[in-house]
Scaffold this active site. Structure first.
Site, mmCIF file in Angstrom:
data_model
loop_
_atom_site.group_PDB
_atom_site.id
_atom_site.type_symbol
_atom_site.label_atom_id
_atom_site.label_comp_id
_atom_site.label_asym_id
_atom_site.label_seq_id
_atom_site.Cartn_x
_atom_site.Cartn_y
_atom_site.Cartn_z
ATOM 1 N N CYS A 1 -4.009 0.498 7.709
ATOM 2 C CA CYS A 1 -4.844 -0.877 7.766
ATOM 3 C C CYS A 1 -3.806 -1.853 7.992
ATOM 4 C CB CYS A 1 -5.641 -0.970 6.604
ATOM 5 S SG CYS A 1 -6.840 -2.470 6.886
ATOM 6 N N HIS B 1 -9.350 3.823 5.961
ATOM 7 C CA HIS B 1 -8.859 4.170 4.456
ATOM 8 C C HIS B 1 -9.386 5.512 4.044
ATOM 9 C CE1 HIS B 1 -7.034 0.320 3.485
ATOM 10 N NE2 HIS B 1 -7.867 -0.354 4.169
#
Length: 493
Positions: free
Chosen positions: A338, A435
């Site tokens: 991310c 994630h």
């Protein structure tokens, strides 16, 4: 149904932050769910950069997602209607019923709390309508009486929903008698009367030696002692709620593979690391500010962050960019997740001040990419395939920003037919927006095998989490007065 037409319910508040409220609620969720009840967790207001994506397309605190799992259900935005995600020392992103509404300074947020109570009560009613029991978690402490005006996290909500309260204190911190008796002394008499009992958490040694302590608290407060919960080390296997737990993530050194993780100032979604730290052949080393990245690391993992450009500057201020380049020159591998993925590119642009002050910054230059911060936020559960190994992955996206560049021609993942992430030509530098990758046992095993025959992944992660929740429930059943708790909540005998 209890008084006021609500289902049986109980609110767990604490004498302070990080006293174990989240785990007590998670364990009780599993206790009562195993008895066949439709149990729902609820936290009116949470502050955490460790968030989870819900099935209904929003985000909530990670602790409530774990509590939902303990109940055997999918999380929804109504389980945590107000989530604060700190972006600076004085300001936070405000998420209401799963969606960002603003970034506010603390003073501005305080002024808006009364209007947020309406959203909190709306979620409360929605969740209560489907439950046999609702277990509510407070935030911080009701003893913070300077914050009582407009409160939606502790006694303000308990009063609005007419809930009984049980107070949890952590004896490991010391001063447990003072924290309990002091809470009774500073809160209003009507609020003290709402507290029906107390729990002493994280006790080490012979609990019988604290019998006098329990008696003294009961005499000074009029509250009933509901149990002494011994310290339970296995709780470290469960996802942690906030960054206070990062110091406990460190695993023993000398294992086959070392993963170094710089602790960014706004580190987020660090539960990505949990499956790795539970692998018996993997050492996860959390590197605090002021320390160099270890020279013997096999992998440097750049984690998520609530402020990509701000934490990129923080990374450079620690000298970690120099350590990272030395690691790459030695042949080490790098994975960015991310925000960490965005940092790996050549440039980052934030023309509208979405992530930080308006402007641009140089990235680390390890992938040929550029990212532009945009107002739209991606919040979605995903599933797909890890291209280099062909193994299945699942997880979630939670980010702002659009990333483009030649490196995307070598994607790391295929997600429902679309590519995601990038891999360097030599395969040693990679990143993506997803994630939760390492929770997939097959992917994690194949990924670790890429370091050679030194490590054998042997963890069944999901089964481990569920077994740990069962163990936590067993632990609470042994040490808490569950009949008394049931009666306080309004459950029939």
């Amino acid at each position: 149904m209890s008084s006021g037409g609500r289902p049986p319910a109980l609110m767990i508040q604490g004498t302070g932050s990080d006293v174990g409220k989240s785990l007590i609620v998670a364990g009780l969720c599993r206790v009562f769910a195993r008895r066949g009840l439709r149990v729902r967790p609820f936290k009116p207001q949470n502050m955490s950069n460790n968030a989870a994506v819900t099935a209904d397309g929003g985000e909530i605190g990670r602790a409530q997602a774990l509590q939902a799992r303990a109940c055997g259900i999918d999380p929804t935005v109504h389980m945590n209607p107000v989530l604060l995600k700190p972006e600076s020392e004085t300001g936070a992103q405000v998420i209401v019923q799963g969606r960002r509404i603003a970034t506010l300074k603390a003073r501005d947020y305080a002024a808006r709390k009364p209007e947020l109570l309406a959203a909190v009560l709306d979620s409360w009613r929605s969740l209560s309508a489907e439950a046999d029991l609702v277990l509510v978690e407070g935030a911080g402490s009701p003893a913070e009486v300077n914050l009582r005006a407009g409160d939606i996290a502790n006694m303000g909500f308990a009063e609005a929903a007419d809930l009984p309260v049980v107070l949890v204190a952590d004896i490991h911190r010391g001063g447990v008698i003072a924290s309990l008796v002091g809470t009774h002394a500073v809160i209003a008499p009507a609020e003290a009367a709402r507290i029906r009992g107390f729990i002493v958490n994280r006790f080490r040694g012979d609990a019988a030696l604290f019998a006098d302590g329990m008696r003294i608290v009961a005499e000074r407060t009029g509250w009933r002692g509901l149990g002494i919960v011994p310290h339970w080390p296995e709780a470290a296997r469960l996802p942690a709620e906030d960054a206070n737990a990062l110091a406990e993530i460190e695993t023993p050194r000398g294992r086959a593979i070392t993963v170094a993780v710089p602790v960014l100032s706004r580190i987020a979604n660090f539960d990505d690391l949990d499956p790795l730290r539970l692998e018996p052949d993997v050492a996860v080393r959390m590197v605090p500010p002021g320390e160099a990245l270890p020279g013997d690391a096999d992998l440097v993992l750049l984690p998520g962050s609530k402020s990509t450009i701000g934490d990129l500057a923080f990374l450079r201020a620690q000298g970690w960019d120099i350590d990272l380049m030395a690691h790459v020159r030695r042949g080490g591998r790098v994975l960015g997740l991310c925000a960490g993925f965005q940092m790996l590119g050549r440039r980052l642009h934030d023309p509208d001040g979405i992530d930080s002050a308006p402007g641009s910054a140089d990235g680390l230059g390890l992938l040929d990419l550029e990212t532009v911060m945009t107002p739209e936020k991606s919040l979605v559960a995903v599933a797909g395939t890890h291209r280099p190994t062909g193994t299945a992955i699942r997880g979630y996206e939670m980010h702002v920003g659009r990333t483009e560049g030649p490196a995307l021609a070598r994607p790391l993942l295929d997600l429902d037919g679309r590519p995601d992430g990038a891999v360097s030509p030599d395969g040693r530098i990679a990143g993506c927006y997803v994630h939760g990758l390492f929770a997939a046992d097959g992917f994690r095993s194949a990924f670790l095998a890429g370091f050679g025959p030194r490590a054998q992944a042997g963890l069944a992660y999901d089964a481990t989490v569920d077994a740990t929740l069962d163990g936590l429930a067993d632990h609470l059943e042994r040490h808490l007065d569950l009949p008394a708790l049931s009666k306080i909540a309004g459950l029939a005998a």
